[in-house]
Scaffold this motif. Sequence first.
Motif, short mmCIF file in Angstrom:
data_model
loop_
_atom_site.label_atom_id
_atom_site.label_comp_id
_atom_site.label_asym_id
_atom_site.label_seq_id
_atom_site.Cartn_x
_atom_site.Cartn_y
_atom_site.Cartn_z
N PHE A 1 3.74 8.37 11.82
CA PHE A 1 2.34 7.99 11.82
C PHE A 1 1.48 9.20 11.48
CE2 PHE A 1 4.57 5.23 14.77
CZ PHE A 1 4.23 3.99 14.27
N VAL A 2 0.45 8.95 10.68
CA VAL A 2 -0.48 10.00 10.30
C VAL A 2 -1.89 9.53 10.60
CG1 VAL A 2 -1.36 11.38 8.39
CG2 VAL A 2 1.08 10.80 8.47
N VAL A 3 -2.60 10.33 11.36
CA VAL A 3 -4.00 10.03 11.66
C VAL A 3 -4.80 10.37 10.41
CG1 VAL A 3 -5.98 10.62 13.10
CG2 VAL A 3 -3.68 10.50 14.11
N PRO A 4 -5.58 9.43 9.87
CA PRO A 4 -6.32 9.71 8.63
C PRO A 4 -7.45 10.70 8.88
CG PRO A 4 -6.93 7.56 9.48
CD PRO A 4 -5.82 8.07 10.36
N ARG A 5 -7.76 11.42 7.83
CA ARG A 5 -8.88 12.36 7.85
C ARG A 5 -9.92 11.91 6.83
NH1 ARG A 5 -8.31 17.15 10.42
NH2 ARG A 5 -9.84 18.04 9.02
N GLU A 6 -11.13 12.33 7.02
CA GLU A 6 -12.23 12.00 6.11
C GLU A 6 -11.83 12.32 4.67
OE1 GLU A 6 -16.07 10.53 5.29
OE2 GLU A 6 -14.97 10.51 7.17
N GLY A 7 -11.97 11.33 3.80
CA GLY A 7 -11.66 11.51 2.39
C GLY A 7 -10.24 11.15 1.99
N MET A 8 -9.38 10.82 2.96
CA MET A 8 -8.00 10.45 2.61
C MET A 8 -8.03 9.18 1.78
SD MET A 8 -4.75 9.65 5.10
CE MET A 8 -4.33 11.34 5.46
N ARG A 9 -7.19 9.15 0.74
CA ARG A 9 -7.15 8.03 -0.20
C ARG A 9 -5.71 7.59 -0.40
NH1 ARG A 9 -11.43 6.98 -4.04
NH2 ARG A 9 -12.62 8.83 -3.63
N LEU A 10 -5.47 6.27 -0.36
CA LEU A 10 -4.16 5.71 -0.65
C LEU A 10 -4.31 4.63 -1.71
CD1 LEU A 10 -3.76 6.80 2.41
CD2 LEU A 10 -1.76 5.35 2.35
N TRP A 11 -3.38 4.61 -2.63
CA TRP A 11 -3.35 3.59 -3.69
C TRP A 11 -2.81 2.30 -3.10
CZ3 TRP A 11 -5.39 2.38 -8.03
CH2 TRP A 11 -4.78 1.49 -8.90
N LEU A 12 -3.52 1.19 -3.32
CA LEU A 12 -3.09 -0.11 -2.81
C LEU A 12 -2.44 -0.98 -3.88
CD1 LEU A 12 -6.11 -1.01 -0.51
CD2 LEU A 12 -3.85 -0.16 0.17
N GLY A 13 -2.43 -0.50 -5.10
CA GLY A 13 -1.79 -1.26 -6.16
C GLY A 13 -2.78 -1.80 -7.16
N ARG A 14 -2.20 -2.27 -8.24
CA ARG A 14 -3.00 -2.81 -9.33
C ARG A 14 -3.85 -3.98 -8.84
NH1 ARG A 14 -0.20 -4.06 -15.03
NH2 ARG A 14 -1.75 -2.86 -16.14
N GLY A 15 -5.08 -3.99 -9.20
CA GLY A 15 -5.98 -5.06 -8.80
C GLY A 15 -6.67 -4.80 -7.47
N ALA A 16 -6.11 -3.92 -6.65
CA ALA A 16 -6.72 -3.62 -5.36
C ALA A 16 -7.39 -2.25 -5.36
CB ALA A 16 -5.69 -3.69 -4.24
N GLY A 17 -6.91 -1.35 -6.21
CA GLY A 17 -7.50 -0.01 -6.28
C GLY A 17 -7.09 0.87 -5.11
N HIS A 18 -8.00 1.73 -4.70
CA HIS A 18 -7.73 2.68 -3.62
C HIS A 18 -8.35 2.22 -2.31
CE1 HIS A 18 -7.00 5.52 -6.96
NE2 HIS A 18 -6.17 6.06 -6.11
N ALA A 19 -7.77 2.70 -1.23
CA ALA A 19 -8.39 2.60 0.08
C ALA A 19 -8.86 4.01 0.41
CB ALA A 19 -7.40 2.11 1.12
N LEU A 20 -10.08 4.14 0.87
CA LEU A 20 -10.68 5.43 1.19
C LEU A 20 -11.04 5.45 2.66
CD1 LEU A 20 -12.04 8.17 0.35
CD2 LEU A 20 -14.12 6.84 -0.05
#
Length: 168
Positions: A84-103
């Motif tokens: 588990f990783v606690v997110p930090r301000e500005g962390m971005r993960l790719w959600l896939g084509r059509g969904a884009g990024h989660a910020l």
Amino acid sequence: MTETTDRLALPLLHAAQAQKEMYHNEALVRLDLLTQAAAEGIGADMPPIDPQPGRCWIIGNAPEGAWRGHAGEVAGWTEGGWRFVVPREGMRLWLGRGAGHALFTDGGWRAGEVHGRLIVEGQQVIGARATAIPEPEGGTVVDAAARAAISAVLVALRAHGLIEEGGL
């Protein structure tokens, strides 16, 4: 001396520490999950039944099972179990084509949104919202109000580099 790095909470090695390879390997596993990070989904509260190593999820607000107590965190499945990783301000993960990024911003995840400016070949094409262009008023024939509205649209398009001066 601290036990982990400040940003990603990677375990640090210490002089004369026993089993340094465990700490080093843990840091590599976390880096592998978070470098060029991608998530299989966002907002799920139950872990998948048969996760594949290297896959990540952004946990929902009411997690259960192995994810209990990790709301909003990034969960990654490894051969050694969940990390588990606690997110930090500005962390971005790719959600896939059509969904884009989660910020991760302002304490929560935002998915499918474009943030900031979009610059194409040195020209800003999307940025801060400009003032609204007023609706033309008047009769059913071309008049001064319609011409003013059309001129305002042209000025806005030129300001963003979408058309050149002098016409479409």
